[in-house]
Motif scaffolding. Structure first.
Motif, PDB file in Angstrom:
ATOM      1  N   THR A   1       0.886  -3.389  -9.614  1.00 47.26           N
ATOM      2  CA  THR A   1       1.441  -3.987  -8.379  1.00 47.26           C
ATOM      3  C   THR A   1       0.709  -5.277  -8.023  1.00 47.26           C
ATOM      4  O   THR A   1       1.322  -6.291  -7.660  1.00 47.26           O
ATOM      5  CB  THR A   1       1.336  -2.987  -7.227  1.00 47.26           C
ATOM      6  OG1 THR A   1       2.028  -1.776  -7.576  1.00 47.26           O
ATOM      7  CG2 THR A   1       1.938  -3.565  -5.961  1.00 47.26           C
ATOM      8  N   ARG A   2      -0.618  -5.263  -8.137  1.00 45.67           N
ATOM      9  CA  ARG A   2      -1.398  -6.465  -7.830  1.00 45.67           C
ATOM     10  C   ARG A   2      -1.078  -7.592  -8.826  1.00 45.67           C
ATOM     11  O   ARG A   2      -1.012  -8.775  -8.438  1.00 45.67           O
ATOM     12  CB  ARG A   2      -2.893  -6.130  -7.849  1.00 45.67           C
ATOM     13  CG  ARG A   2      -3.795  -7.314  -7.489  1.00 45.67           C
ATOM     14  CD  ARG A   2      -5.231  -6.832  -7.361  1.00 45.67           C
ATOM     15  NE  ARG A   2      -5.375  -5.945  -6.231  1.00 45.67           N
ATOM     16  CZ  ARG A   2      -5.543  -6.344  -4.976  1.00 45.67           C
ATOM     17  NH1 ARG A   2      -5.588  -7.628  -4.702  1.00 45.67           N
ATOM     18  NH2 ARG A   2      -5.659  -5.460  -4.014  1.00 45.67           N
TER      19      ARG A   2
ATOM     20  N   GLY B   1       0.815  -1.210   0.000  1.00 46.26           N
ATOM     21  CA  GLY B   1       0.000   0.000   0.000  1.00 46.26           C
ATOM     22  C   GLY B   1       0.847   1.259   0.000  1.00 46.26           C
ATOM     23  O   GLY B   1       0.573   2.217  -0.739  1.00 46.26           O
TER      24      GLY B   1
ATOM     25  N   ALA C   1      -1.671   0.685  -8.975  1.00 41.41           N
ATOM     26  CA  ALA C   1      -2.266  -0.342  -8.112  1.00 41.41           C
ATOM     27  C   ALA C   1      -2.502  -1.636  -8.871  1.00 41.41           C
ATOM     28  O   ALA C   1      -2.230  -2.745  -8.374  1.00 41.41           O
ATOM     29  CB  ALA C   1      -3.570   0.180  -7.508  1.00 41.41           C
TER      30      ALA C   1
ATOM     31  N   VAL D   1       2.389   1.708  -3.467  1.00 37.75           N
ATOM     32  CA  VAL D   1       1.470   2.296  -4.451  1.00 37.75           C
ATOM     33  C   VAL D   1       1.429   3.798  -4.292  1.00 37.75           C
ATOM     34  O   VAL D   1       1.495   4.568  -5.277  1.00 37.75           O
ATOM     35  CB  VAL D   1       0.070   1.678  -4.309  1.00 37.75           C
ATOM     36  CG1 VAL D   1      -0.950   2.460  -5.159  1.00 37.75           C
ATOM     37  CG2 VAL D   1       0.102   0.214  -4.722  1.00 37.75           C
TER      38      VAL D   1
END
Length: 445
Positions: free
Chosen positions: A426-427, A377, A423, A380
């Motif tokens: 990254t996921r 988190g 985001a 991001v």
């Protein structure tokens, strides 16, 4: 076509197998005679020396010298007969003197006419050493028992009448003042060949009897150690059987396993020392019992026969050796069972420790995963921040180049796009590494 003309392939051992039945022939012994017998335990190297010593004797007596190392050699040198035999553990010498008037029994022996100094050169350890005096009493009758006893230094006699009374045998089964045993045989009606077979059986009985008893001292020396090791094994088994332990008495499996290994090594050492000796004891006992049966003894009134005297003490000795051997085998099997139990317990303990370690690793993995999500988190936010800064610079460059745009509006529109894009990327990377980890875990199973 005759059988002799057939071209048959012969086994290479065929001739030796035929000769084996004739390798130890019975002797033909007339009476009277004087016989001396030696059984000498020796190693394989000493057996070679023994044969060389025999060749030396033949040279000294002026007779033919044996060239081949045969299982049995016998030769006549005038009135002296020499017989030499090889056995598995020992060699035997038999010297038979046939010449002249022998006079009193045991005043002259079969060794009396050997070259001076030759006897002392025999290498090895003498087990059996005894003299035999053969008297011819055909048509005369043997002397009374008190007269016979004088020839044995007044020791207690053992006697029998073998071959259904064709001869009378007396002995004491003791060493006399000269260090030799004694046998006195009165020939009543036996031929020379029958007498030779009787003498051969008596020689073998005495030699094999002593070789049978060789295992008894070893059994007696091992038995106390077996008792001690049995107690130690019982103590270790008792420790393993206890379910609850105080803090001061908590057992150390490694220490217990070390004690068991030490105990097992001692048992195996005793087995290595005794197995051959105890097996030989059983084999020699069988030979003694067969030779005793071949004597076909009749009892001399008031005296034990050879069979009764020998079996009275030899059978318990053989059973003692057998019991000791069985006890060694039983102790070895019990140690193996206890070792298996202890090894199983150690393995279970190690598995429990591994389970605890895996649980601890699983907890640490979960914590790391939570920390990783937190870091993701923050990552991001940080990546989005720097990306938006780059977008701001890019918009400023475009504006300076004459592109009329609203810098604030453009920056505001790009911010959610950048954040969503970072985001998602990254996921996606996280999902890819999670899949790789899952595939690796599946392959390891």
């Amino acid at each position: 076509m005759s059988v002799s003309s057939l071209q048959l392939e012969m086994h290479p051992l065929r001739a030796s197998l035929y000769e084996e039945m004739h390798s130890r022939p019975f002797q033909v012994i007339p009476s009277p005679a004087r016989i001396s017998h030696l059984s000498v335990m020796c190693s394989e190297e000493q057996k070679v020396e023994q044969f060389s010593h025999l060749q030396q004797l033949c040279e000294m007596l002026g007779g033919p010298v044996p060239e081949d190392d045969l299982p049995c050699f016998q030769q006549q040198f005038g009135q002296l007969q020499v017989r030499w035999e090889q056995h598995m553990e020992f060699v035997s010498y038999t010297f038979i003197w046939l010449g002249g008037d022998h006079g009193e029994p045991f005043a002259e022996t079969g060794m009396s006419h050997l070259p001076e100094g030759w006897l002392e050169g025999i290498c090895g350890e003498v087990v059996a050493a005894f003299h035999m005096s053969i008297e011819d009493v055909r048509g005369v009758g043997e002397p009374a028992i008190p007269e016979v006893k004088k020839h044995f230094e007044s020791m207690r006699l053992v006697g029998s009448q073998p071959s259904q009374g064709a001869a009378q045998v007396w002995t004491t089964y003791r060493m006399h003042s000269d260090g030799y045993g004694r046998f006195l045989i009165y020939n009543r009606e036996m031929s020379d060949s029958q007498l030779g077979r009787l003498i051969q059986r008596l020689l073998e009985i005495e030699s094999y009897r002593l070789m049978t008893l060789m295992g008894l001292p070893m059994a007696r020396s091992i038995s106390p150690q077996l008792q001690l090791m049995d107690q130690q094994l019982s103590e270790l088994t008792q420790i393993l059987s206890v379910e609850q332990y105080d803090d001061d008495k908590c057992r150390d499996e490694r220490e217990l396993l070390g004690r068991l290994i030490h105990l097992a090594s001692r048992v195996e050492a005793y087995r290595a020392r005794s197995t051959f000796r105890f097996n030989a004891t059983n084999a020699y006992q069988g030979l003694v019992m067969q030779r005793l049966a071949d004597l076909r003894e009749d009892e001399v009134s008031g005296h034990l026969t050879l069979h009764e005297f020998i079996t009275r003490r030899m059978i318990p000795a053989v059973r003692t050796c057998k019991a000791t051997a069985d006890r060694l085998e039983d102790l070895s099997r019990r140690i193996d069972r206890v070792s298996d139990m202890l090894r199983t317990q150690v393995e279970l303990s190690i598995q429990g420790q591994n389970q605890e370690l895996l649980s601890s690793m699983d907890r640490r993995s979960r914590i790391q995963l939570m920390m990783q999500h937190t870091v993701e988190g923050l990552s991001v936010a940080a990546i989005s921040y720097y990306t938006i800064g780059l977008v701001k610079i890019f918009i400023g460059v475009l504006y300076d180049q004459g592109l009329h745009i609203d810098k604030s509006l453009s920056l505001g529109i790009s911010m959610p796009l950048v954040i969503v894009t970072v985001a998602l990327l990254t996921r996606r990377i996280h999902s890819k590494f999670s899949k790789l980890a899952a595939d690796s875990a599946e392959k390891s199973k």
